[in-house]
Write an enzyme that holds these catalytic residues in place. Structure first.
Site, PDB file in Angstrom:
ATOM      1  N   GLU A  96       3.961  -6.363   1.618  1.00  0.00           N
ATOM      2  CA  GLU A  96       3.567  -6.798   0.272  1.00  0.00           C
ATOM      3  C   GLU A  96       3.483  -5.644  -0.718  1.00  0.00           C
ATOM      4  O   GLU A  96       2.404  -5.314  -1.206  1.00  0.00           O
ATOM      5  CB  GLU A  96       2.203  -7.488   0.347  1.00  0.00           C
ATOM      6  CG  GLU A  96       2.204  -8.696   1.254  1.00  0.00           C
ATOM      7  CD  GLU A  96       0.813  -9.266   1.467  1.00  0.00           C
ATOM      8  OE1 GLU A  96       0.717 -10.424   1.865  1.00  0.00           O
ATOM      9  OE2 GLU A  96      -0.192  -8.547   1.223  1.00  0.00           O
ATOM     10  N   PRO A  97       4.601  -5.013  -1.023  1.00  0.00           N
ATOM     11  CA  PRO A  97       4.559  -3.898  -1.962  1.00  0.00           C
ATOM     12  C   PRO A  97       4.256  -4.353  -3.381  1.00  0.00           C
ATOM     13  O   PRO A  97       4.789  -5.377  -3.834  1.00  0.00           O
ATOM     14  CB  PRO A  97       5.964  -3.323  -1.887  1.00  0.00           C
ATOM     15  CG  PRO A  97       6.827  -4.499  -1.516  1.00  0.00           C
ATOM     16  CD  PRO A  97       5.976  -5.329  -0.586  1.00  0.00           C
ATOM     17  N   GLY A  98       3.400  -3.637  -4.062  1.00  0.00           N
ATOM     18  CA  GLY A  98       3.154  -3.878  -5.480  1.00  0.00           C
ATOM     19  C   GLY A  98       3.575  -2.635  -6.246  1.00  0.00           C
ATOM     20  O   GLY A  98       4.645  -2.576  -6.857  1.00  0.00           O
ATOM     21  N   ARG A  99       2.733  -1.609  -6.107  1.00  0.00           N
ATOM     22  CA  ARG A  99       2.952  -0.344  -6.812  1.00  0.00           C
ATOM     23  C   ARG A  99       4.370   0.216  -6.618  1.00  0.00           C
ATOM     24  O   ARG A  99       5.021   0.621  -7.582  1.00  0.00           O
ATOM     25  CB  ARG A  99       1.934   0.677  -6.291  1.00  0.00           C
ATOM     26  CG  ARG A  99       1.883   1.970  -7.075  1.00  0.00           C
ATOM     27  CD  ARG A  99       0.981   2.986  -6.367  1.00  0.00           C
ATOM     28  NE  ARG A  99      -0.286   2.417  -5.968  1.00  0.00           N
ATOM     29  CZ  ARG A  99      -1.373   2.387  -6.727  1.00  0.00           C
ATOM     30  NH1 ARG A  99      -1.349   2.923  -7.924  1.00  0.00           N
ATOM     31  NH2 ARG A  99      -2.491   1.844  -6.282  1.00  0.00           N
ATOM     32  N   TYR A 159      -0.188  -1.423 -12.345  1.00  0.00           N
ATOM     33  CA  TYR A 159      -1.624  -1.408 -12.645  1.00  0.00           C
ATOM     34  C   TYR A 159      -1.946  -0.797 -14.007  1.00  0.00           C
ATOM     35  O   TYR A 159      -2.943  -0.111 -14.167  1.00  0.00           O
ATOM     36  CB  TYR A 159      -2.395  -0.690 -11.514  1.00  0.00           C
ATOM     37  CG  TYR A 159      -2.147  -1.321 -10.162  1.00  0.00           C
ATOM     38  CD1 TYR A 159      -2.633  -2.599  -9.886  1.00  0.00           C
ATOM     39  CD2 TYR A 159      -1.400  -0.679  -9.187  1.00  0.00           C
ATOM     40  CE1 TYR A 159      -2.386  -3.208  -8.663  1.00  0.00           C
ATOM     41  CE2 TYR A 159      -1.149  -1.283  -7.957  1.00  0.00           C
ATOM     42  CZ  TYR A 159      -1.644  -2.544  -7.707  1.00  0.00           C
ATOM     43  OH  TYR A 159      -1.390  -3.151  -6.503  1.00  0.00           O
ATOM     44  N   TYR A 213     -10.531   5.342 -11.522  1.00  0.00           N
ATOM     45  CA  TYR A 213     -10.335   6.038 -10.246  1.00  0.00           C
ATOM     46  C   TYR A 213     -10.120   7.544 -10.388  1.00  0.00           C
ATOM     47  O   TYR A 213      -9.880   8.220  -9.392  1.00  0.00           O
ATOM     48  CB  TYR A 213      -9.073   5.526  -9.521  1.00  0.00           C
ATOM     49  CG  TYR A 213      -8.862   4.051  -9.453  1.00  0.00           C
ATOM     50  CD1 TYR A 213      -9.757   3.220  -8.779  1.00  0.00           C
ATOM     51  CD2 TYR A 213      -7.729   3.471 -10.012  1.00  0.00           C
ATOM     52  CE1 TYR A 213      -9.526   1.861  -8.688  1.00  0.00           C
ATOM     53  CE2 TYR A 213      -7.485   2.113  -9.916  1.00  0.00           C
ATOM     54  CZ  TYR A 213      -8.397   1.314  -9.254  1.00  0.00           C
ATOM     55  OH  TYR A 213      -8.159  -0.027  -9.156  1.00  0.00           O
ATOM     56  N   CYS A 247     -14.463   3.371 -28.358  1.00  0.00           N
ATOM     57  CA  CYS A 247     -15.770   3.984 -28.579  1.00  0.00           C
ATOM     58  C   CYS A 247     -16.461   4.229 -27.244  1.00  0.00           C
ATOM     59  O   CYS A 247     -17.459   3.578 -26.921  1.00  0.00           O
ATOM     60  CB  CYS A 247     -16.611   3.089 -29.469  1.00  0.00           C
ATOM     61  SG  CYS A 247     -15.779   2.787 -31.021  1.00  0.00           S
ATOM     62  N   ARG A 273      -6.824   3.499 -15.586  1.00  0.00           N
ATOM     63  CA  ARG A 273      -6.847   4.033 -14.218  1.00  0.00           C
ATOM     64  C   ARG A 273      -7.541   5.377 -14.092  1.00  0.00           C
ATOM     65  O   ARG A 273      -8.144   5.663 -13.069  1.00  0.00           O
ATOM     66  CB  ARG A 273      -5.440   4.087 -13.614  1.00  0.00           C
ATOM     67  CG  ARG A 273      -4.902   2.678 -13.326  1.00  0.00           C
ATOM     68  CD  ARG A 273      -3.611   2.674 -12.533  1.00  0.00           C
ATOM     69  NE  ARG A 273      -3.789   3.173 -11.188  1.00  0.00           N
ATOM     70  CZ  ARG A 273      -3.367   4.356 -10.755  1.00  0.00           C
ATOM     71  NH1 ARG A 273      -2.707   5.170 -11.561  1.00  0.00           N
ATOM     72  NH2 ARG A 273      -3.584   4.727  -9.520  1.00  0.00           N
ATOM     73  N   GLY A 295       0.750  -1.251   0.000  1.00  0.00           N
ATOM     74  CA  GLY A 295       0.000   0.000   0.000  1.00  0.00           C
ATOM     75  C   GLY A 295       0.772   1.288   0.000  1.00  0.00           C
ATOM     76  O   GLY A 295       0.162   2.356  -0.100  1.00  0.00           O
TER      77      GLY A 295
HETATM   78  C1  LIG Z   1      -3.044  -4.957  -3.896  1.00  0.00           C
HETATM   79  C2  LIG Z   1      -2.466  -5.657  -2.758  1.00  0.00           C
HETATM   80  C3  LIG Z   1      -1.147  -5.394  -2.370  1.00  0.00           C
HETATM   81  C4  LIG Z   1      -0.285  -4.376  -3.054  1.00  0.00           C
HETATM   82  O1  LIG Z   1      -0.709  -3.084  -2.888  1.00  0.00           O
HETATM   83  P1  LIG Z   1       0.159  -1.866  -3.454  1.00  0.00           P
HETATM   84  O2  LIG Z   1      -0.663  -0.682  -3.136  1.00  0.00           O
HETATM   85  O3  LIG Z   1       0.312  -2.076  -4.904  1.00  0.00           O
HETATM   86  O4  LIG Z   1       1.467  -1.872  -2.731  1.00  0.00           O
HETATM   87  C5  LIG Z   1      -0.626  -6.126  -1.328  1.00  0.00           C
HETATM   88  N1  LIG Z   1      -1.360  -7.060  -0.692  1.00  0.00           N
HETATM   89  C6  LIG Z   1      -2.637  -7.334  -1.024  1.00  0.00           C
HETATM   90  C7  LIG Z   1      -3.374  -8.377  -0.302  1.00  0.00           C
HETATM   91  C8  LIG Z   1      -3.227  -6.647  -2.074  1.00  0.00           C
HETATM   92  O5  LIG Z   1      -4.484  -6.908  -2.401  1.00  0.00           O
END
Ligand SMILES: *Cc1c(COP(=O)(O)O)cnc(C)c1O
Length: 438
Positions: free
Chosen positions: A289-292, A390, A333, A360, A329, A247
């Protein structure tokens, strides 16, 4: 510039040291570019922050939904991160890429029996279970195989992360997890402990995405560590793992808030260690759990301008050869982005226009009210920055628009990590008696 892998040189936009206009010519547009070294640096910054922290054997787990294809899993594995997977597609991609599946964490609020079977076939290390139904389902399938499955339980700490509603996931009434506040989380722990084929390793939460408020993770760590204390007191169970989810926010435009991620991680870890002592439990091992924040600034998207429409007295549109199909996105959002014209990055005179796609749909807007060069026109190359997260993973084939390729930039060279989709890829699953040759 927004990030130090971006630079303006010779009146061109450079990314990861490379001329973006040349790359657009070489590979065509729309085009996703990714800076491999930046992905690795982002992984390392998590790893280092956790290495020296007060919670033992802590680890970062890449949330692969942010950007998922085979090569990403190779990079993540080489950098020593685990991987969050949420669907059979992500599990299969990670498995086929040779990812060490014992470091994979299977997330999601609705895992089908088929998904559970596939995850066990592929040797997924941890299931992050979302509720009692799922505990029963995983236990039953593990029992059938004579296996004991390691799990974490997803709980909701009841935190409002002050972000977009669509990405806030830790509130009591969320579709994810079981609520601590209602007593249901404790009941679910009791339930998990009663199952012979489940091994409960700890608890998990994920409160939302695009979090800049440094207090959010401390507040969720407080509630989660107190809950670990409660589990020990009431059920005699001590959690080994505390997974605080992902997050951390990233910067999409100048003037947006920022957060020092490594500093925040150290603060959170110190807090958890102190709080664990206070509530009388062993200091848990952390998972983040970093994604972004692993991939966002490692990506940009290039487009070619087609029509420019000026509606006198109203507004202007710059249309490009991609759109909501490669970046939904803004449509989803209202997300903000920084947009530059790669071949005229520092115009003297500008034209305000909405950057729109080719679909379209009036909602097919990549970004409204962009300042383009006044002479923007057909053939110019537009770059949307910070699209590593994303974007590719949310791309669709709406209007049967083929998805762009992902080209990796690495040490001065470039290579295709995902090929451009062809018209034949798009009709691949259509069942027809006869295809006309052309
Ligand atoms: C989406 C998600 C993440 C990653 O969130 P980011 O905002 O991209 O860091 C981590 N854990 C879980 C369970 C998620 O659903």
């Amino acid at each position: 510039m927004l990030y130090d892998n971006l630079e303006i040189k010779n009146d061109r936009l450079f990314f990861a040291g490379r001329d973006t206009v040349e790359l657009a010519e070489k590979y065509g547009t729309p085009l996703y570019l990714m800076d491999e070294e930046r992905i690795r640096e982002n992984c390392r910054s998590y790893r280092e922050a956790l290495k020296g922290c007060l919670c033992p054997e802590s680890k970062a787990i890449y949330a692969s939904k942010a950007c998922c294809f085979g090569k990403i899993y190779k990079i993540i594995a080489e950098e020593g991160l685990g991987a969050d997977v949420v669907s059979p597609g992500e599990i299969y991609t990670a498995y086929k890429a040779g990812f060490p599946m014992e470091n994979a964490y299977f997330q999601g609020n609705n895992k089908t029996d088929g998904d559970i079977e596939l995850a066990m076939d592929c040797g997924v290390g941890y299931f992050v279970c979302d509720g009692t139904d799922e505990l029963d389902a995983v236990d039953k399938i593990a029992a059938k195989r004579g296996a004991v499955q390691k799990i974490l339980l997803r709980v909701t700490p009841g935190i409002d992360p002050h972000t977009y509603d669509e990405v806030a996931t830790g509130k009591v009434d969320s579709k994810f997890g079981v609520a601590i506040e209602t007593g249901q989380a404790l009941e679910a722990v009791r339930h998990a402990l009663s199952k012979k084929n489940l091994s409960l390793e700890g608890i998990h939460c994920h409160v939302g995405s695009m979090v800049f408020d440094s207090d959010v993770f401390i507040r969720s760590a407080a509630i989660m560590t107190e809950f670990i204390g409660e589990m020990k007191k009431i059920l005699g169970f001590e959690a080994k793992i505390l997974d605080l989810g992902g997050g951390y926010g990233v910067k999409y435009y100048d003037g947006q808030g920022e957060i020092d991620i490594p500093a925040n991680i150290r603060l959170v870890a110190k807090y958890v260690a102190e709080k664990a002592k206070e509530v009388g439990v062993k200091v848990p091992s952390l998972r983040l759990e970093p994604g972004r924040s692993i991939v966002a600034d490692a990506g940009i998207t290039l487009y070619t301008v087609g029509s420019v429409k000026k509606i006198t007295g109203y507004k202007n549109y710059v249309s490009v050869d991609g759109g909501m199909t490669d970046n939904p996105r803004y449509a989803l959002y209202g997300s903000r982005y920084t947009v530059l014209t790669a071949n005229k990055p520092e115009p003297r005179e500008t034209l305000a226009a909405d950057l729109v796609g080719r679909c379209c749909e009036s909602g097919d807007i990549i970004q409204p009210a962009v300042e383009f060069p006044a002479d923007i026109g057909r053939g110019d190359i537009v770059a949307v920055l910070t699209t590593g997260a994303y974007n590719y993973s949310m791309a669709s084939n709406y209007n049967r628009v083929p998805r762009p390729p992902v080209v990796m930039l690495s040490g001065g060279s470039d290579y295709v990590a995902v090929k451009r989709e062809t018209p034949d890829d798009l009709i691949m699953n259509d069942v027809l008696q006869l295809f006309r040759g052309i």
